[in-house]
Design a protein around this motif. Structure first.
Motif, mmCIF file in Angstrom:
data_model
loop_
_atom_site.group_PDB
_atom_site.id
_atom_site.type_symbol
_atom_site.label_atom_id
_atom_site.label_comp_id
_atom_site.label_asym_id
_atom_site.label_seq_id
_atom_site.Cartn_x
_atom_site.Cartn_y
_atom_site.Cartn_z
ATOM 1 N N ALA A 185 -42.299 55.400 -3.223
ATOM 2 C CA ALA A 185 -42.091 53.946 -3.117
ATOM 3 C C ALA A 185 -41.107 53.447 -4.156
ATOM 4 O O ALA A 185 -40.259 52.590 -3.866
ATOM 5 N N SER A 186 -41.192 53.979 -5.371
ATOM 6 C CA SER A 186 -40.252 53.565 -6.417
ATOM 7 C C SER A 186 -38.824 53.920 -6.029
ATOM 8 O O SER A 186 -37.894 53.144 -6.259
ATOM 9 N N ASP A 187 -38.663 55.096 -5.426
ATOM 10 C CA ASP A 187 -37.330 55.507 -4.975
ATOM 11 C C ASP A 187 -36.903 54.759 -3.714
ATOM 12 O O ASP A 187 -35.709 54.560 -3.474
ATOM 13 N N ALA A 188 -37.881 54.337 -2.899
ATOM 14 C CA ALA A 188 -37.557 53.627 -1.665
ATOM 15 C C ALA A 188 -36.834 52.318 -1.951
ATOM 16 O O ALA A 188 -36.048 51.839 -1.129
ATOM 17 N N GLY A 189 -37.099 51.735 -3.125
ATOM 18 C CA GLY A 189 -36.391 50.513 -3.490
ATOM 19 C C GLY A 189 -34.894 50.703 -3.569
ATOM 20 O O GLY A 189 -34.115 49.748 -3.411
ATOM 21 N N LYS A 190 -34.462 51.950 -3.792
ATOM 22 C CA LYS A 190 -33.020 52.236 -3.892
ATOM 23 C C LYS A 190 -32.325 52.152 -2.530
ATOM 24 O O LYS A 190 -31.098 52.113 -2.470
ATOM 25 N N LEU A 191 -33.112 52.155 -1.437
ATOM 26 C CA LEU A 191 -32.501 51.983 -0.124
ATOM 27 C C LEU A 191 -31.784 50.644 -0.006
ATOM 28 O O LEU A 191 -30.838 50.494 0.769
ATOM 29 N N PHE A 192 -32.254 49.673 -0.776
ATOM 30 C CA PHE A 192 -31.650 48.345 -0.755
ATOM 31 C C PHE A 192 -30.893 48.066 -2.059
ATOM 32 O O PHE A 192 -30.608 46.919 -2.376
ATOM 33 N N GLY A 193 -30.579 49.141 -2.779
ATOM 34 C CA GLY A 193 -29.851 48.974 -4.033
ATOM 35 C C GLY A 193 -28.452 48.424 -3.847
ATOM 36 O O GLY A 193 -27.888 47.825 -4.758
ATOM 37 N N TRP A 194 -27.882 48.606 -2.638
ATOM 38 C CA TRP A 194 -26.517 48.120 -2.399
ATOM 39 C C TRP A 194 -26.451 46.597 -2.476
ATOM 40 O O TRP A 194 -25.375 46.045 -2.675
ATOM 41 N N PHE A 195 -27.600 45.916 -2.339
ATOM 42 C CA PHE A 195 -27.608 44.467 -2.515
ATOM 43 C C PHE A 195 -27.127 44.087 -3.915
ATOM 44 O O PHE A 195 -26.457 43.068 -4.098
ATOM 45 N N SER A 196 -27.490 44.905 -4.904
ATOM 46 C CA SER A 196 -27.076 44.616 -6.280
ATOM 47 C C SER A 196 -25.566 44.755 -6.425
ATOM 48 O O SER A 196 -24.932 43.994 -7.171
ATOM 49 N N GLY A 197 -24.968 45.732 -5.713
ATOM 50 C CA GLY A 197 -23.517 45.882 -5.750
ATOM 51 C C GLY A 197 -22.802 44.691 -5.155
ATOM 52 O O GLY A 197 -21.776 44.230 -5.677
ATOM 53 N N VAL A 198 -23.340 44.159 -4.051
ATOM 54 C CA VAL A 198 -22.756 42.966 -3.437
ATOM 55 C C VAL A 198 -22.933 41.761 -4.351
ATOM 56 O O VAL A 198 -22.011 40.957 -4.542
ATOM 57 N N ALA A 199 -24.132 41.633 -4.935
ATOM 58 C CA ALA A 199 -24.399 40.500 -5.819
ATOM 59 C C ALA A 199 -23.484 40.511 -7.035
ATOM 60 O O ALA A 199 -23.051 39.450 -7.508
ATOM 61 N N ALA A 200 -23.160 41.700 -7.537
ATOM 62 C CA ALA A 200 -22.299 41.798 -8.716
ATOM 63 C C ALA A 200 -20.875 41.332 -8.433
ATOM 64 O O ALA A 200 -20.134 41.008 -9.373
ATOM 65 N N LEU A 201 -20.496 41.276 -7.167
ATOM 66 C CA LEU A 201 -19.160 40.784 -6.814
ATOM 67 C C LEU A 201 -19.064 39.265 -6.935
ATOM 68 O O LEU A 201 -17.972 38.721 -7.099
ATOM 69 N N TYR A 202 -20.215 38.581 -6.872
ATOM 70 C CA TYR A 202 -20.199 37.113 -6.813
ATOM 71 C C TYR A 202 -20.974 36.450 -7.954
ATOM 72 O O TYR A 202 -20.768 35.266 -8.215
ATOM 73 N N LEU A 203 -21.867 37.172 -8.608
ATOM 74 C CA LEU A 203 -22.706 36.595 -9.650
ATOM 75 C C LEU A 203 -22.329 37.150 -11.018
ATOM 76 O O LEU A 203 -21.812 38.273 -11.118
ATOM 77 N N PRO A 204 -22.582 36.387 -12.091
ATOM 78 C CA PRO A 204 -22.377 36.931 -13.442
ATOM 79 C C PRO A 204 -23.278 38.141 -13.665
ATOM 80 O O PRO A 204 -24.412 38.195 -13.147
ATOM 81 N N LEU A 205 -22.791 39.103 -14.432
ATOM 82 C CA LEU A 205 -23.553 40.330 -14.626
ATOM 83 C C LEU A 205 -24.877 40.085 -15.343
ATOM 84 O O LEU A 205 -25.868 40.771 -15.074
ATOM 85 N N TRP A 206 -24.910 39.115 -16.242
ATOM 86 C CA TRP A 206 -26.180 38.840 -16.943
ATOM 87 C C TRP A 206 -27.240 38.346 -15.958
ATOM 88 O O TRP A 206 -28.429 38.658 -16.104
ATOM 89 N N LEU A 207 -26.821 37.599 -14.941
ATOM 90 C CA LEU A 207 -27.773 37.110 -13.946
ATOM 91 C C LEU A 207 -28.257 38.253 -13.063
ATOM 92 O O LEU A 207 -29.443 38.309 -12.687
ATOM 93 N N ILE B 212 -34.595 48.430 -10.678
ATOM 94 C CA ILE B 212 -33.884 49.420 -11.480
ATOM 95 C C ILE B 212 -32.427 49.511 -11.047
ATOM 96 O O ILE B 212 -31.515 49.644 -11.879
ATOM 97 N N CYS B 213 -32.172 49.415 -9.738
ATOM 98 C CA CYS B 213 -30.800 49.491 -9.220
ATOM 99 C C CYS B 213 -29.944 48.340 -9.745
ATOM 100 O O CYS B 213 -28.757 48.533 -10.043
ATOM 101 N N TRP B 214 -30.515 47.157 -9.856
ATOM 102 C CA TRP B 214 -29.757 45.990 -10.305
ATOM 103 C C TRP B 214 -29.295 46.174 -11.751
ATOM 104 O O TRP B 214 -28.142 45.884 -12.090
ATOM 105 N N ILE B 215 -30.179 46.664 -12.597
ATOM 106 C CA ILE B 215 -29.810 46.862 -14.003
ATOM 107 C C ILE B 215 -28.819 48.017 -14.137
ATOM 108 O O ILE B 215 -27.873 47.959 -14.936
ATOM 109 N N ASN B 216 -29.005 49.088 -13.354
ATOM 110 C CA ASN B 216 -28.054 50.198 -13.383
ATOM 111 C C ASN B 216 -26.663 49.746 -12.982
ATOM 112 O O ASN B 216 -25.660 50.143 -13.592
ATOM 113 N N THR B 217 -26.571 48.918 -11.948
ATOM 114 C CA THR B 217 -25.270 48.427 -11.481
ATOM 115 C C THR B 217 -24.553 47.667 -12.579
ATOM 116 O O THR B 217 -23.341 47.827 -12.788
#
Length: 544
Positions: free
Chosen positions: A52-74, A115-120
């Protein structure tokens, strides 16, 4: 090329601290057995929780998209908030019968996605703030992710009274620590433009390497156990905390040097101004800058590089669904899955493996794997730094293939039931898993470009939940079968994981072969740095 300033280094230190606490799922093996008894779940269900912890990474690409439009601290705060909710609710209601198994699964998946969001955020800061040394910066930052399990186990041993049980203690730490650290480092999570600051970053990198090695040595000493080295858990945690805080002195020292440099330049300009306005000078002073000479010098330098055989090849920027249509992507995907992901599955099952072999100190094994994983993640940073200084570029895919071979051998070593081989195999697998995960960050940009890195790498790491499900479920079924044959819920003895280790070792060997093929296909453009080769070979390559 301008050198990174104190602001860039401050962002790197922030990334390092984020990575240090961004592996809360890595302490799962320590309390998994207690969780299994407390919630009355089977081994298969327990492995699904690890998945389950790893399953969250299936949607980790959302963090990559968010980083294109949001400040990194957010973006970092979103990841910390997911962890707070995911682990915090488990902590508050773990003893309640109302917290059912599917609740645990969903909450663990939510925390895993955080975890994916912070890694990104950490990856993008290293890549964008250290353009010419991005590989070194990424390897340095990600190496500290290997310390997460060690940090959390040390905190739990230092403050055993935080909660009523071991499981609740770790859940509380997993929920609170990432948010607190994110609050501290948030002001530094910014991308800065590279401007000439007149200060070389070589000394800063060397100082960071020395601090990192000392931190790793401290972690290894603590992993041996306080009873054998005479160091209490509180003393060890204090020394580890000091070593983790010391890197802040690097941007502080660089800031002081920058201030002193500006003061000297101001004094020099004042002296030139005073000389130019002196009444005793009857001839007007004129400063002539020959721009064409500088341009000619740059042209000569480029010509010299071509004469010396410097071949610069750039890889096409690839992103989106087009990534899935490239054979190299699937070779990369499965070679990663059959190596680093398989190592993560082994580490997730380390608690049950230790229990089946009669090893009582599971936290010691987890700390050992964390400490050696730290050194494994750090190894690429050394290689990249010295290869960059010598003008060579090391292929990331070739490096990954080299690291997979010892990992396959380590699984076969685990077939021997002696404790020594369990510790040795854990150390080797932890080292190779950490090193491959660190190298893979740069390999993604090497193979597919940097423009869409945030999305591309999160697509690549989707292999982690897939591998976790397949390999973890396979191990759990074999474990449950052996336990059922004995008429018990728990399994003990050589047969519990014997077949599992054979299959895992063979799978890792296949991964080595796949990555070797990928290296052969991609070596023509592997490496963003100029690759220096003899001039005769350069001419031969041009003819071919």
């Amino acid at each position: 090329m301008p050198s990174p300033s104190s602001a860039h280094w401050l962002s790197l230190i922030g990334s390092i601290w984020l990575q240090t606490i961004n592996g809360p799922n890595s302490d799962f093996p320590v309390y998994s057995s207690q969780l299994k008894e407390l919630k009355h779940i089977s081994q298969v269900q327990l492995n699904f929780l690890a998945f389950a912890s790893d399953a969250g990474k299936l949607f980790g690409w959302f963090s990559g998209v968010a980083a294109l439009y949001l400040p990194l601290w957010l973006v970092a705060f979103v990841g910390a908030a997911f962890g707070l909710v995911g682990y915090g609710i488990q902590y508050m209601f773990l003893d309640s019968a109302g917290l059912r198994y599917w609740h645990l699964f969903v909450l663990t998946a939510l925390a895993g996605n955080g975890i994916c969001w912070i890694n990104t955020v950490s990856y993008l800061l290293c890549i964008n703030n250290f353009a010419s040394s991005s590989r070194v910066a990424v390897s340095l930052a990600t190496s500290y992710l290997g310390l997460s399990a060690k940090v959390y186990t040390s905190l739990a041993e230092t403050f055993p009274g935080l909660a009523s049980s071991k499981a609740k203690t770790y859940l509380l730490l997993n929920a609170v620590v990432p948010l607190l650290v994110t609050v501290v480092v948030a002001p530094s999570l910014r991308v800065f433009d590279l401007k000439s600051c007149g200060v070389s970053s070589d000394a800063a990198f060397l100082a960071m390497f020395a601090i990192t090695l000392a931190t790793g040595a401290c972690a290894v000493v603590g992993s041996i156990g306080s009873t054998s080295n005479g160091l209490s858990s509180k003393e060890h945690m204090a020394s580890l905390g000091v070593l983790l805080a010391i890197p802040i002195l690097i941007p502080a020292a660089l800031k002081i040097r920058e201030i002193l440099t500006k003061i000297r330049e101001a004094k020099r300009e004042n002296r030139i101004h005073d000389l130019g306005t002196d009444d005793s000078l009857s001839v007007e002073s004129v400063v002539v800058v020959d721009v064409s000479a500088d341009a000619d010098a740059d042209a000569d330098a480029e010509a010299k590089e071509e004469a010396d055989g410097v071949v610069k090849k750039t890889q096409e920027e690839i992103g989106g669904l087009r990534l899935l249509r490239i054979p190299d992507f699937w070779l990369y995907f499965f070679s990663y899955m059959f190596s680093s992901t398989l190592g993560l599955v082994f580490l997730n099952n380390l608690g049950q493996i230790a229990e089946s072999r009669g090893v009582a100190q599971t936290s010691t094994l987890v700390s050992l794997s964390s400490s050696f994983g730290f050194f494994g993640r750090l190894l690429p940073a050394f290689m990249d730094y010295y290869s960059k200084k010598s003008g060579y570029s090391i292929s990331r895919t070739g490096c990954m293939a080299t690291l997979m071979a010892p990992m396959a051998g380590a699984f076969f070593l685990l077939l021997d039931q002696r404790d020594f081989f369990l510790y040795l195999g854990t150390a080797v697998i932890g080292t190779c898993t950490g090193a491959i995960a660190s190298v893979a960050v740069s390999a993604t940009s090497e193979l597919f470009g940097t423009k869409n890195f945030g999305v591309n790498h999160n697509i690549v790491v989707a292999n982690i939940p897939l591998g976790s499900l397949c390999f973890g479920y396979f191990a759990a079924v074999l474990y449950q079968r052996e336990a059922g044959a004995r008429g018990t819920l728990t399994c003990s003895g050589a047969g519990c994981y014997w077949n599992t280790f054979v299959v895992w070792g063979s799978t890792s060997a296949v991964g080595t072969l796949l990555c070797t093929v990928l290296y052969a296909r991609s070596r023509n453009f592997a490496g963003r740095l100029p690759v220096r080769i003899p001039s005769c070979l350069s001419r031969l390559a041009n003819l071919v």
